[in-house]
Structure formats: structure tokens, C-alpha cells
Design an enzyme around this catalytic site. Sequence first.
Site, PDB file in Angstrom:
ATOM      1  N   LYS A  13       1.099  43.973 -21.943  1.00  7.75           N
ATOM      2  CA  LYS A  13       2.352  43.927 -21.164  1.00  7.75           C
ATOM      3  C   LYS A  13       2.078  44.225 -19.683  1.00  7.75           C
ATOM      4  CE  LYS A  13       4.347  47.246 -23.549  1.00  7.75           C
ATOM      5  NZ  LYS A  13       3.259  47.570 -24.489  1.00  7.75           N
ATOM      6  N   ARG A  88      12.814  50.227 -25.535  1.00  6.96           N
ATOM      7  CA  ARG A  88      11.922  50.481 -26.662  1.00  6.96           C
ATOM      8  C   ARG A  88      12.670  50.941 -27.895  1.00  6.96           C
ATOM      9  NH1 ARG A  88       6.950  51.704 -23.348  1.00  6.96           N
ATOM     10  NH2 ARG A  88       5.299  51.898 -24.860  1.00  6.96           N
ATOM     11  N   ARG A 127     -10.485  51.085 -23.301  1.00  4.31           N
ATOM     12  CA  ARG A 127      -9.832  51.012 -21.984  1.00  4.31           C
ATOM     13  C   ARG A 127     -10.195  52.202 -21.087  1.00  4.31           C
ATOM     14  NH1 ARG A 127      -3.448  50.369 -21.313  1.00  4.31           N
ATOM     15  NH2 ARG A 127      -3.350  52.162 -22.692  1.00  4.31           N
ATOM     16  N   ARG A 160      -7.024  57.187 -20.520  1.00  9.54           N
ATOM     17  CA  ARG A 160      -5.667  57.727 -20.599  1.00  9.54           C
ATOM     18  C   ARG A 160      -5.612  58.778 -21.689  1.00  9.54           C
ATOM     19  NH1 ARG A 160      -1.187  52.936 -20.413  1.00  9.54           N
ATOM     20  NH2 ARG A 160      -0.352  54.084 -22.183  1.00  9.54           N
ATOM     21  N   ARG A 171       1.124  55.788 -31.816  1.00  6.56           N
ATOM     22  CA  ARG A 171       1.907  54.892 -30.940  1.00  6.56           C
ATOM     23  C   ARG A 171       2.239  53.597 -31.683  1.00  6.56           C
ATOM     24  NH1 ARG A 171      -2.159  54.613 -26.175  1.00  6.56           N
ATOM     25  NH2 ARG A 171      -0.828  52.996 -25.293  1.00  6.56           N
TER      26      ARG A 171
END
Length: 213
Positions: A13, A88, A127, A160, A171
Site C-alpha cells: 500500500k 481499517r 524489510r 520497524r 497484524r
Amino acid sequence: MRLIFLGPPGSGKGTQAKIIASKIGANHISTGDILREAVAAGTDLGKKAKKYMNAGELVPDEILLGLVREVLSNDRTADSFILDGFPRTIPQAEGLDKIFENLSIKLDWSIKLDVPDDAIIDRLTARYFCVNCKADYNLKTKPPKKEGICDICGGKLIRRDDDKREVIENRLSVYHKQTEPIESYYRERGLLKEIPADKGFDEVTEEIVKAIS
Ligand code: AP5
């Protein structure tokens, strides 16, 4: 153009919203980025949001609705935007419709990026981002030239807090329970475009451009 980008964590996204926003001259509004900046700055919003984010849970709806209402109340922003990571939940989608009604603005499309869970875990466990300029890296698909160092500014690359494997799994589970139902909300209103997003960066961009043209 006014767009919403939906999809599981790690579906691309943020990556695609930045590219499309710059192509069409829209404002990119990422609720995740706004919350992370608030956490880093230690503001009241950040203090409230931190515990939810680090656990991979959603920050309460009333906090997010207040935040998005404030951002969209700026005329220039409301003109053309991509909402990345919002709404969300069904209450957020309903609240957003009220905000649009009050501001007399109309949504063009909700774009859902589709990526299977196993590919998401692969992406997010690889990531990194630059602590200075926030550039995104991925050890599998977008590695830096020099390990641990940002190609752009030489900053240190870090992960992160919510990209730990157990938090990613939570998540995903929160996504399937609380966020997936909003696909039907937009589908029933004829506003949903679904994009297979387990493909190369450029192919996904092309599919989105085709869908909104
Ligand atoms: P947020 O920051 O929105 O996180 P997220 O939805 O979990 O999404 P990510 O940023 O992890 O992934 P993405 O889909 O943007 O993918 P990206 O482009 O980065 O939210 C974080 C937290 O804030 C939430 O958990 C919640 O606590 C809170 N929050 C935020 N909004 C909220 C709301 N509305 N309500 C309540 N709480 C809220 O890509 C991921 C990786 O994949 C990158 O490394 C990228 O390089 C790579 N990649 C991207 N595209 C491709 C591709 N096509 N091929 C290969 N690799 C790719």
C-alpha cells in the site's frame, strides 16, 4: 482523484500509494506514517498509539477518525488524496463516509492489493528503512548497495518495531478479522477494484493505473 488503498500489512500500500500519488498529483495520507511520527515525537497521540502498534493491534477508531477528519479538513488535501491504511474497520468506513458528506466530497475508488499471507511474511521479515531519510529497503527485493547503509543518505538501516515475526502474524490475524470485512462495504457500493499484487513493483503500478483510468 480521491482513492483509498486497502490490503493486508506488507501488500505494498505504502510503496504504490507514493508512486501513484506522485503520478496523479495527489496527497499521500498514510495513517501508519502519521502514527509512527507521533510515537517518535512522543506526542499525546504517539503515547496513546504506541502500545497498540507494537502489539500489532489497531489503534482505537475514535482516535483515527479524529486524526483523519483533521487532515481532510484542509481544503487542499481534500481535493485529491490517497488514504493509505485507512479505513481499517467498518466503524472507520462509516465514519469516513460521514466526513466525506460533511466536506461534500466524493470517493472515486477503493483499491485492494491482494497478496497471500506467506508472501507477506517473506516481505516484512526482510524489510528495513533508513533512520534518517526513511527510504524503504528489502533484503529480498530491494537490497541496499552496502549492507546496513542507506544508498541515498548514508544513514543506518533499521527495522520497524512491528516487523517482528510474531507481531506480523498478529497484524495479519487482526487484518483478516477486522479489516477484511470492509472490502464488502466498498464492493456493495460499486467502489472496489481488486489488484493481484504478488507481482513485480512496476506490474502492480501498471494494474493500478489501468484500474483508475
Ligand atoms: P501501517 O503503517 O499502515 O502498516 P500496515 O498496514 O501493516 O502496512 P505496512 O506499512 O507494513 O505495509 P504496506 O502495505 O504499506 O506495504 P509496503 O509498501 O510498506 O500501520 C501500522 C500500525 O499503525 C497498525 O498495525 C496499527 O497499529 C496502526 N494503524 C495504522 N492505521 C490504522 C487505522 N486506520 N486504524 C487503526 N490502527 C491503525 O511494502 C512492504 C514491503 O514489501 C517493503 O519492504 C516493500 O519494499 C516490499 N514490497 C512492496 N511491494 C512489493 C512487490 N510488488 N514485490 C516485492 N516486494 C514488495
